[in-house]
Design an enzyme around this catalytic site. Structure first.
Site, short mmCIF file in Angstrom:
data_model
loop_
_atom_site.label_atom_id
_atom_site.label_comp_id
_atom_site.label_asym_id
_atom_site.label_seq_id
_atom_site.Cartn_x
_atom_site.Cartn_y
_atom_site.Cartn_z
N CYS B 145 0.88 -1.17 0.00
CA CYS B 145 0.00 0.00 0.00
C CYS B 145 0.91 1.21 0.00
O CYS B 145 1.50 1.54 1.03
CB CYS B 145 -0.91 0.01 1.23
N CYS B 148 -0.56 4.26 2.37
CA CYS B 148 -0.56 4.19 3.85
C CYS B 148 -0.23 2.76 4.28
O CYS B 148 0.91 2.34 4.13
CB CYS B 148 -1.87 4.69 4.43
N SER B 149 -1.21 2.03 4.79
CA SER B 149 -0.90 0.67 5.25
C SER B 149 -2.13 -0.23 5.10
O SER B 149 -2.41 -1.04 5.97
CB SER B 149 -0.43 0.70 6.70
N CYS B 150 -2.87 -0.07 4.01
CA CYS B 150 -4.06 -0.90 3.78
C CYS B 150 -3.64 -2.37 3.73
O CYS B 150 -2.67 -2.73 3.06
CB CYS B 150 -4.73 -0.49 2.48
#
Lengths: 95, 254
Positions: B145, B148-150
């Site tokens: 991702c 961000c940090s999906c």
């Protein structure tokens, strides 16, 4: 079959827009040309959701496929390597 | 929930700069270096403690505000935290092991991963859409991702720290093969490597290739081979030999 703006196999360009505020289109695909390889359906618009909106109208969400070497000035991978990314319809234009 | 915006370390990133080591035969220089290392370590520990305190205090303040305003009860917050910690990569490993032994299940997983997860009692309603992708001899997927940090937390638990780090998020799309190499994995030259940027509504689960030599293994045995990293696409599952070694090592440790 649902009528969609784009079809699998269509060549598309990612619009080179730089709106203020939240959007989920990463800068490194803006202005680049790829191919639609899947249609995911309609989803709420994150550009509106991010500010407490209802995310409507729903937006068509596509998977767009790029040769990874088309995205960068340097050789990012082997010639067969790809990047797939989710793009909402309002960021796409036909080529 | 429509979207998981998990932006970490917002505006509170600390950079310690380079910490060059100079090597010398001179013992006094050596001692000076050791002292400087100790000072450096002490500083680093203090910084981590400061950061933990900072986030701890901020979190408690936020929880108190939510409580005082009557928006959430202590019990609701406790249950939410427990639910987060109850998620683990073992959920994904169970799904992959089933896909390895049951071709029909694998087809359903590839066609409609949310429904297939439901069959296994895995609730993915917090995710807009789960997409399963199968590695083959000719195609390999890896997930990042970049924004961000999906991450498919309901299936794989919380993402590893490296997944959220800037180096992984930038290098995965600018030098994916180099990124895999950094992580100890060499992608074969002739394989098509597909980087998935998990940037919007979908969360991805990679179905790694079933290791050789497991033809007569049961689903429960296969489960032990499925690593978290193999489901993100940055590594392979364990081989039977690696599992054997791991079992022996843990036996020696206890």
């Amino acid at each position: 079959m649902e009528e969609t703006t784009f079809r699998v196999g269509d060549r598309v360009r990612i619009k080179e827009m730089y709106p203020d505020g939240h959007h989920r289109t990463t800068y490194f695909v803006k202005g680049k040309t790829g191919v639609v390889n899947r249609y995911f359906g309609k989803y709420k618009n994150p550009e509106n959701l991010a500010y407490g909106g209802d995310g409507l109208p729903l937006r068509e969400l596509y998977w767009v496929e790029f040769d990874i070497n088309d995205l960068w000035d340097h050789e990012a991978g082997k010639k067969q390597d790809k990047l797939y990314i989710e793009i909402y319809e309002h960021w796409l234009e036909p080529v | 929930m429509a979207h998981s915006h998990d932006h970490h370390n917002g505006g509170h990133v600390h950079h310690h700069g380079d910490h060059p080591h100079t090597y010398s035969q001179d013992p006094s220089a050596h001692n000076a270096r050791m002292q400087s290392d100790d000072a450096y370590r002490e500083g680093a520990v203090k910084q981590v403690e400061h950061d933990l305190d900072y986030y701890q205090v901020r979190m408690m303040a936020l929880m108190n505000v939510l409580r005082e305003k009557g928006l959430l009860t202590t019990d609701e917050m406790r249950r939410a935290v427990e639910e987060i910690y109850g998620q683990s990569p073992a959920i994904g490993s169970r799904i992959i092991a089933r896909a390895w032994v049951d071709e029909g299940f694998k087809e359903r997983l590839l066609a409609d991963a949310d429904a297939a997860c439901g069959e296994m009692g895995v609730d993915t309603t917090g995710i807009n859409r789960v997409v399963a992708l199968e590695n083959t001899d000719t195609t390999r997927y890896m997930v990042v991702c970049t924004l961000c940090s999906c991450y498919p937390r309901q299936i794989l638990g919380q993402p590893p720290t490296w997944y959220k780090s800037f180096p992984y998020r930038s290098k995965a799309v600018t030098d994916p093969r180099g990124t895999l190499k950094d992580m100890g994995f060499d992608a074969p030259d002739d394989v098509e490597l597909i980087v998935i940027d998990s940037n919007a509504d979908c969360r991805y689960l990679i179905i790694p290739q079933r290791p050789a030599g497991t033809e007569d293994w049961t689903e429960a045995q296969l489960f032990q081979l499925v690593t978290r990293d193999s489901m993100i696409g940055v590594g392979d599952p364990l081989t039977p030999e690696q599992l054997e070694e791991a079992v022996q090592a843990s036996g020696q440790a206890t």
